[in-house]
Every structure is written in C-alpha cells, then in structure tokens.
Design an enzyme around this catalytic site. Structure first.
Site, PDB file in Angstrom:
ATOM      1  CG  ASP A  38      -2.030   0.899   1.292  1.00 60.31           C
ATOM      2  OD1 ASP A  38      -1.796   2.119   1.384  1.00 60.31           O
ATOM      3  OD2 ASP A  38      -3.185   0.439   1.252  1.00 60.31           O
TER       4      ASP A  38
ATOM      5  CG  HIS B 143      -1.463   5.536   3.055  1.00 62.00           C
ATOM      6  ND1 HIS B 143      -2.382   5.253   2.053  1.00 62.00           N
ATOM      7  CD2 HIS B 143      -1.393   6.886   3.134  1.00 62.00           C
ATOM      8  CE1 HIS B 143      -2.844   6.383   1.553  1.00 62.00           C
ATOM      9  NE2 HIS B 143      -2.263   7.388   2.189  1.00 62.00           N
ATOM     10  CG  HIS B 144       4.134   2.560   8.146  1.00 61.12           C
ATOM     11  ND1 HIS B 144       4.095   2.873   9.490  1.00 61.12           N
ATOM     12  CD2 HIS B 144       4.870   1.414   8.049  1.00 61.12           C
ATOM     13  CE1 HIS B 144       4.781   1.974  10.171  1.00 61.12           C
ATOM     14  NE2 HIS B 144       5.257   1.081   9.326  1.00 61.12           N
TER      15      HIS B 144
ATOM     16  CG  ASP C 287      -3.224   3.373  -1.289  1.00 59.92           C
ATOM     17  OD1 ASP C 287      -2.427   2.421  -1.402  1.00 59.92           O
ATOM     18  OD2 ASP C 287      -3.677   3.738  -0.178  1.00 59.92           O
TER      19      ASP C 287
END
Length: 378
Positions: free
Chosen positions: A147, A149-150, A237
């Site tokens: 992703d 994001h982390h 994303d």
C-alpha cells in the site's frame, strides 16, 4: 473505500471467467469473541451500538476511539466490519487446513486499525486477526505491505514478537503524509527488535525501480527469516493516478510483486487495502487474481461485463496510469541503494531460520509495547 470498488472487481473477475478456476465462498461475519482476540471490549461495544442517528449519545467516545473525518460513522458499520474480518479469518483457516494454497479477500487489508482505535478508514484490523489465526499453526509469518501508506497498525500489533516479521514499502513524510510513521529507525522492540522492516520512499517511484527494489529486499528477507506463511497486503493506492497516492506504478508492476511472492510457494493470504480510483482498483485486483491462478487474461475488458462504461474510453485492463499527472521520481538510484542496504543491515541482527521455540504472542500486545518503549526511554 465504499463497496463499489469491490462490486467492479467482482464483475471483472466474473466477466473473465476466473471464478471457474477457484473455490469461492460466501463470507460469514466474525463473531465478537473472534474480534476480541485483538480488539478491546469497550471499542467493540461502541462499534456494535453506534449509528449515525445516535452519535450524540456517544460524544465522549468519538474522540476516544478516533472517530472523525477519516473514520465516520455510517449505517451498517458493525456488519461491514464483522463481514470483512470474517472473510480474512476464514481465508486464514483455509490455509491452515490445507484447503487452499492461496486465499484471497479483496475486502480485507485494513492495516491502520489499532486495538481500541479506528484510523485511516480502518475500524477492525482483519490482518492482525488473520495473522493471529495463522500463528496457531505456523511458527513464523511474514507480512508484506505494498500500500502507499505505512502498515502501522499491523506493525504495532506485533511490535514485540519475533514470530511475525513485518515489511512495509510506502511513501514516508512524517509531517505531510499519513500516518507519518515507518521511517528507517522504526524496527520493533524487545523480542521483536529488527523484525519490523520499513522502506520509506519518496514521491514518484516508477515501475522498474519499485519492482527491482521489491525483489532485492523480499528475496533475502524470506531467505533469512524462513516464514512458513505469508500475508500480502495489496493496497491499490500505490498505483499511478490514485486520488490519494503519489507513486507512478502501473498495474503490471504492482502485479509483478504479487507474482514474485507467489513464486516462493508458501501458503499465501492475499488482501486488499487502500485504493481510491475504483476503476483502477478493480483492474488491479482482477489482474492479481489472475496471477494467483496462473491465468492469462486479455487486455480488452470482457464485452458483456456490467458497468463496463466506467472503464472508458479505452476499456482496457492495462491503461497507462501515469500518463497524466505524473509525479517526478524523487527516489534517486543512490537513495534506493541505501534503502536496500539498510534492510540488509537489519537482517544481520536476525538469526537465520529462528527456531520454533519462539516467544509466545503476548496476550496484551499494546501494554507490553508501552512497557518496552518506556524501558528504552529510561
């Protein structure tokens, strides 16, 4: 995050006839006892009772449980959470029971949720619940997150154990990009020190750079840690042209990461995650379903697929996603080499193929993590 992207994915999978090459199951909702394996009682009780109509009765709880713009209350929130969590739990059980070599739940992968806190569109952390299920049978589980994001919620949950290694490749900017965690020095603690691996990336990474880096890191990680099962979060994303993303990846590059992990032949749980341009999310997850099946599918979308009009004007599975609004690639060759070197350095601290007599998963992950942080500060 609305189910619309799942509807589109489902229709493409059906349109290509992929459902005929795998077992498909209707999900069942996770029960409260299953959710309590990770989440707090008061938080679950809140999710079960709150509705858009009665939020005023829970004013004090809204901030306590981080409910707000990113995590709104909506009709059916409890059913939604228990269904996607139940799907990931059942997928993990299919792997444990040797009913599947690969199990997929595109509705799962909600990696930000904490024990008693919603975060980043995530309310229940189905990934943590599924990994806890896998740990009943598997001595070591590797979690990989692609992703943009982390994967902070999963990393935090297993912060202090060596039975789960987490590896997250993501955009990192402490002050300007959610969740602001996952830098190089975020490595775990206690028995889990060096078992949290993070690859903080900058804007605009392209296909070739990302896939090369992914392979150069995942290969030695698997070779050193020797996991007996892998959980792969395939957040969409990280694709180019995503509404919240900032990478330049195309669908084939993202899929190449799935194919590489599949090639190790380990029990594999494949999950969804972020992705905010629904037509591209569904293209990606359909393509990655085909990869999991070893199936070749045509670039032209099936002619009689419902909602086909949403994929115009090209009606292709692999449109160029970074043609418009392309981000400058700020990841220099030198920076990416240093990223690889830092992961290799961390792996030096890990014993090859840790024995099965590993520390048990702590019953209260959050409290133990807080104690370890306090000890390190002292």
């Amino acid at each position: 995050m609305k189910p619309w992207r799942l509807t589109l994915t489902n229709q493409l999978v059906l349109g290509y006839g992929l459902h005929g090459h795998m077992d498909t199951y209707a999900t069942r909702p996770a029960n409260e006892d299953e959710l309590k394996e990770f989440h707090g009682d008061d938080y679950l009780e809140f999710l079960k009772r709150v509705t858009p109509q009665n939020t005023q009765e829970f004013v004090n709880d809204l901030s306590k449980f981080n409910i707000g713009d990113d995590c709104p209350i909506f009709d059916g929130i409890w059913d939604y959470c228990s269904l996607y969590a139940g799907a990931s739990l059942d997928a993990a059980k299919k792997l444990i029971n040797h009913q599947s070599d690969i199990a997929i739940n595109w509705s799962g992968g909600l990696h930000h949720a904490k024990k008693s806190e919603a975060s980043g569109f995530c309310y229940i952390n189905d990934i943590v619940l599924a990994i806890l299920q896998l740990l009943r049978y598997h001595p070591r589980v590797l979690y990989i997150d692609i992703d943009v994001h982390h994967g902070d919620g999963v990393e935090q949950a297993f912060f202090s154990t060596d039975r789960v290694m987490t590896l997250s490749l993501h955009k990192y900017d402490k002050d300007n990009f959610f969740p602001g965690t996952g830098n190089w020095d975020d490595i775990g603690g206690g028995a889990g020190k060096h078992y949290a691996l993070n690859v903080p990336l900058k804007d605009g990474i392209d296909d070739e750079s990302y896939v090369r880096l992914f392979k150069q890191i995942v290969d030695p990680v698997i070779g050193k840690y020797r996991p007996t099962a892998v959980v792969l979060q395939c957040g969409a994303d990280s694709l180019g042209s995503d509404k919240l993303g900032c990478f330049n990846l195309n669908i084939k590059a993202h899929g190449a990461c799935v194919e590489f992990v599949k090639g190790f032949g380990l029990p594999l749980l494949v999950l969804g995650g972020g992705g905010y341009t629904p037509r591209n999310v569904s293209r990606l997850w359909t393509y990655e379903t085909a990869i999991c099946l070893g199936a070749e599918i045509d670039d032209d979308l099936p002619a009689r697929t419902p909602y086909r009009e949403y994929f115009g004007p090209d009606y292709k599975l692999h449109p160029p996603l970074s043609k418009e609004g392309k981000y400058e690639n700020k990841n220099s060759k030198k920076y990416l080499e240093s990223a690889k070197a830092k992961i290799m350095e961390q792996l030096r601290f890990i014993d090859a193929a840790p024995s099965v007599q590993l520390q048990e998963i702590p019953p209260d992950l959050d409290n133990l993590r807080s104690e370890l942080i306090k000890q390190e500060e002292d």
